[in-house]
Design a protein around this motif. Structure first.
Motif, mmCIF file in Angstrom:
data_model
loop_
_atom_site.group_PDB
_atom_site.id
_atom_site.type_symbol
_atom_site.label_atom_id
_atom_site.label_comp_id
_atom_site.label_asym_id
_atom_site.label_seq_id
_atom_site.Cartn_x
_atom_site.Cartn_y
_atom_site.Cartn_z
ATOM 1 N N MET A 10 0.832 -1.204 0.000
ATOM 2 C CA MET A 10 0.000 0.000 0.000
ATOM 3 C C MET A 10 0.859 1.242 0.000
ATOM 4 O O MET A 10 1.828 1.346 0.753
ATOM 5 C CB MET A 10 -0.918 0.016 1.222
ATOM 6 C CG MET A 10 -1.952 1.144 1.190
ATOM 7 S SD MET A 10 -2.942 1.233 2.704
ATOM 8 C CE MET A 10 -1.834 2.195 3.762
ATOM 9 N N GLN A 11 0.498 2.188 -0.845
ATOM 10 C CA GLN A 11 1.143 3.492 -0.856
ATOM 11 C C GLN A 11 0.685 4.283 0.350
ATOM 12 O O GLN A 11 -0.501 4.305 0.684
ATOM 13 C CB GLN A 11 0.778 4.237 -2.161
ATOM 14 C CG GLN A 11 1.337 5.644 -2.253
ATOM 15 C CD GLN A 11 0.317 6.718 -1.867
ATOM 16 O OE1 GLN A 11 -0.650 6.450 -1.183
ATOM 17 N NE2 GLN A 11 0.560 7.934 -2.296
ATOM 18 N N ALA A 18 -4.384 9.102 -1.429
ATOM 19 C CA ALA A 18 -3.696 9.141 -2.710
ATOM 20 C C ALA A 18 -4.156 10.274 -3.606
ATOM 21 O O ALA A 18 -3.501 10.585 -4.600
ATOM 22 C CB ALA A 18 -3.882 7.809 -3.439
ATOM 23 N N GLY A 270 -0.472 -1.344 -9.976
ATOM 24 C CA GLY A 270 -1.145 -0.347 -9.150
ATOM 25 C C GLY A 270 -2.656 -0.466 -9.234
ATOM 26 O O GLY A 270 -3.217 -0.927 -10.230
ATOM 27 N N MET A 272 -6.206 1.929 -7.678
ATOM 28 C CA MET A 272 -6.689 3.087 -6.923
ATOM 29 C C MET A 272 -8.206 2.983 -6.785
ATOM 30 O O MET A 272 -8.956 3.702 -7.447
ATOM 31 C CB MET A 272 -6.294 4.390 -7.626
ATOM 32 C CG MET A 272 -4.800 4.560 -7.812
ATOM 33 S SD MET A 272 -4.327 6.118 -8.597
ATOM 34 C CE MET A 272 -4.566 7.276 -7.255
ATOM 35 N N TRP A 387 -0.253 -2.844 -5.730
ATOM 36 C CA TRP A 387 0.163 -1.668 -4.978
ATOM 37 C C TRP A 387 -1.073 -0.799 -4.827
ATOM 38 O O TRP A 387 -1.515 -0.157 -5.762
ATOM 39 C CB TRP A 387 1.275 -0.952 -5.748
ATOM 40 C CG TRP A 387 1.846 0.241 -5.076
ATOM 41 C CD1 TRP A 387 2.235 0.343 -3.783
ATOM 42 C CD2 TRP A 387 2.132 1.500 -5.675
ATOM 43 N NE1 TRP A 387 2.754 1.597 -3.531
ATOM 44 C CE2 TRP A 387 2.694 2.324 -4.685
ATOM 45 C CE3 TRP A 387 1.971 2.024 -6.953
ATOM 46 C CZ2 TRP A 387 3.078 3.638 -4.930
ATOM 47 C CZ3 TRP A 387 2.364 3.329 -7.198
ATOM 48 C CH2 TRP A 387 2.911 4.129 -6.203
ATOM 49 N N SER A 389 -3.507 2.173 -3.593
ATOM 50 C CA SER A 389 -3.479 3.592 -3.240
ATOM 51 C C SER A 389 -4.881 4.009 -2.818
ATOM 52 O O SER A 389 -5.717 4.350 -3.665
ATOM 53 C CB SER A 389 -3.001 4.444 -4.417
ATOM 54 O OG SER A 389 -1.664 4.166 -4.750
ATOM 55 N N TYR A 393 -7.109 7.760 3.395
ATOM 56 C CA TYR A 393 -6.602 6.787 4.357
ATOM 57 C C TYR A 393 -7.550 6.610 5.547
ATOM 58 O O TYR A 393 -7.697 5.508 6.070
ATOM 59 C CB TYR A 393 -5.234 7.218 4.897
ATOM 60 C CG TYR A 393 -4.143 7.371 3.876
ATOM 61 C CD1 TYR A 393 -3.983 6.453 2.845
ATOM 62 C CD2 TYR A 393 -3.235 8.433 3.940
ATOM 63 C CE1 TYR A 393 -2.967 6.585 1.908
ATOM 64 C CE2 TYR A 393 -2.217 8.570 3.011
ATOM 65 C CZ TYR A 393 -2.089 7.653 1.990
ATOM 66 O OH TYR A 393 -1.089 7.787 1.074
#
Length: 437
Positions: A10-11, A18, A270, A272, A387, A389, A393
């Motif tokens: 996780m970014q 993100a 990635g 999102m 990954w 994003s 959060y």
């Protein structure tokens, strides 16, 4: 049931999410940019979801693009990573650091210290820096690509040598014999390259995983050469299954050309997502982050589709004649998805709400939409993992952990608990100590 399980990283950047405008979300504390307690809370949520690692990007110049955007990065990734590592027990961490504007000894000491104090949970995303504004912060100019990558190879090689310079059996720690460490087994590396050098040794013993994992991001021939020689994890930028499979194959081929087993490198695609009970609710949630810059985005959407769109077109779907004339711009790999969504009859505003100009694919809707996307890509061999994003959060991590992760686990795609303690354990890559020959 699948034997192979996907990996999830996780970014985590600025304390918000993100999206550059996620700081404006109603449930977000606008001061989280400097509140590391918030970063710790997010790291603990990701660990509850059994994520393999958190990834901290970095940029060495101003990243705030407009007054209403927040920087997408933490103040200093190494310090932030240290704080989060001390408040977690299993999850791994990786942070970006430039090979251009750091010396090998500094990099080796910082990342190995982090690896030791975290119990072997650290990775280093080794990147060159091509941004002129970043170079200016060091009183320098950007070197050409060949020079930057030549230096990068030297830096990583010296860093790994320094990591191994305190040999594994050097620490005696014997009070009775009055021997702290056997100095004959803590040796200088004495490496001199064209661009960098270090005498060594580095007075830090091995961590539980030996030394940090090397990450890479990028798919250029220069980057692939660096990846093939040194990396164990690659962060990809892909928008279709076909392109992701191609990029993953390139990474694996680079490993083979460097004389390594391609399974030693894990490729991450990635994602999102925006998750809500209905697609309309998810679009409206994503839309709040699109709206501040929507006039610029609608013009860019026109470029993606070969149409002259303006803000006056936002609240209507594309006409039949426009759809017939529209073509995906081959210069932007996101254009095909934009055209597909446009053909579904959404308004121009809702097309943009789908996140079609974001940096990674954006599943929009209930948790099943994101889980289905991940399953399709993973089972197609497009990646070894993802990954993630999150848009915000504050609630986006918990939503993913509580709604998406159980679906992946029920489908036999994701593990139900950590099988080891170190980042290498989590990624399924071998122990390493010293230079990767």
């Amino acid at each position: 049931m699948n034997d192979k399980k996907m990996l999830i990283g996780m970014q985590i950047g600025n304390g918000y999410g993100a999206q550059a405008t996620s700081w404006m979300a109603d449930n977000v504390d606008v001061r989280n940019y400097t509140n590391l307690d918030a970063h710790v809370r997010y790291a603990q949520a990701a660990e509850r979801g059994k994520f393999q690692f958190l990834f901290l990007p970095d940029f060495l110049a101003q990243s705030q693009k407009t007054d209403h955007d927040a920087p997408l990065l933490t103040m200093d990734p190494a310090i932030t990573m240290a704080v989060m590592a001390r408040e977690t027990t299993k999850i791994g961490f990786a942070a970006t650091a430039s090979t251009t504007f750091n010396e090998p000894y500094n990099l080796a000491r910082t990342f190995k210290t982090l690896d030791v104090i975290s119990g072997g949970r650290i990775g280093w995303n080794a990147v060159t820096t091509s941004d002129p504004a970043s170079a200016a912060n060091f009183g320098a100019q950007v070197a050409d690509r060949d020079t930057r990558y030549e230096r990068a190879h030297e830096v990583v090689q010296i860093v790994q040598a320094l990591w191994g310079s305190w040999q594994e059996d050097a620490w005696v720690a014997d009070k009775d014999r009055k021997i702290f460490a056997d100095r004959s087994r803590i040796r200088p590396v004495n490496l001199q390259g064209r661009h960098v050098a270090s005498r060594g040794p580095l007075e830090i013993p091995p961590s539980r995983q030996g030394q940090p994992v090397i990450f890479q991001a990028g798919g250029s021939p220069h980057s692939l050469a660096l990846t093939g020689r040194f990396a164990n994890a690659v962060i990809g930028a892909t928008f279709t299954i076909e392109d992701s499979r191609r990029q993953r194959a390139n990474v694996r081929r680079a490993a083979e050309q460097a004389g390594r087993n391609p399974d030693e490198i894990k490729f991450f695609a990635g994602i999102m997502p925006t998750i809500a009970p209905t697609k309309r609710e998810a679009l409206d949630r994503r839309g709040q982050f699109v709206e501040p810059g929507i006039r610029q985005r609608v013009r860019y959407l026109g470029t993606m589709l070969g149409l002259g769109l303006t803000a006056d077109d936002l609240d209507r779907p594309l006409a039949e004649a426009e759809l017939a004339a529209a073509q995906a711009n081959p210069a932007d790999p996101r254009s095909g998805t934009a055209l597909q969504i446009a053909r579904e009859g959404w308004s121009v505003r809702d097309i943009l709400y789908h996140g079609i100009i974001d940096y990674h694919p954006s599943p929009i809707g209930p948790a099943e939409v994101t889980a289905d996307h991940m399953q399709e890509w993973f089972e197609a061999g497009a990646c070894d993992g993802f990954w993630l994003s999150p848009d915000v959060y504050e609630d986006g991590i918990d939503t993913f952990v509580d709604q998406v992760v159980p679906l992946l686990q029920q489908r036999g795609l994701f593990h139900t608990d950590y099988e080891g303690d170190t980042l290498r354990d989590h990624l399924g890559v071998d122990y390493q100590y010293g230079a990767n020959h």
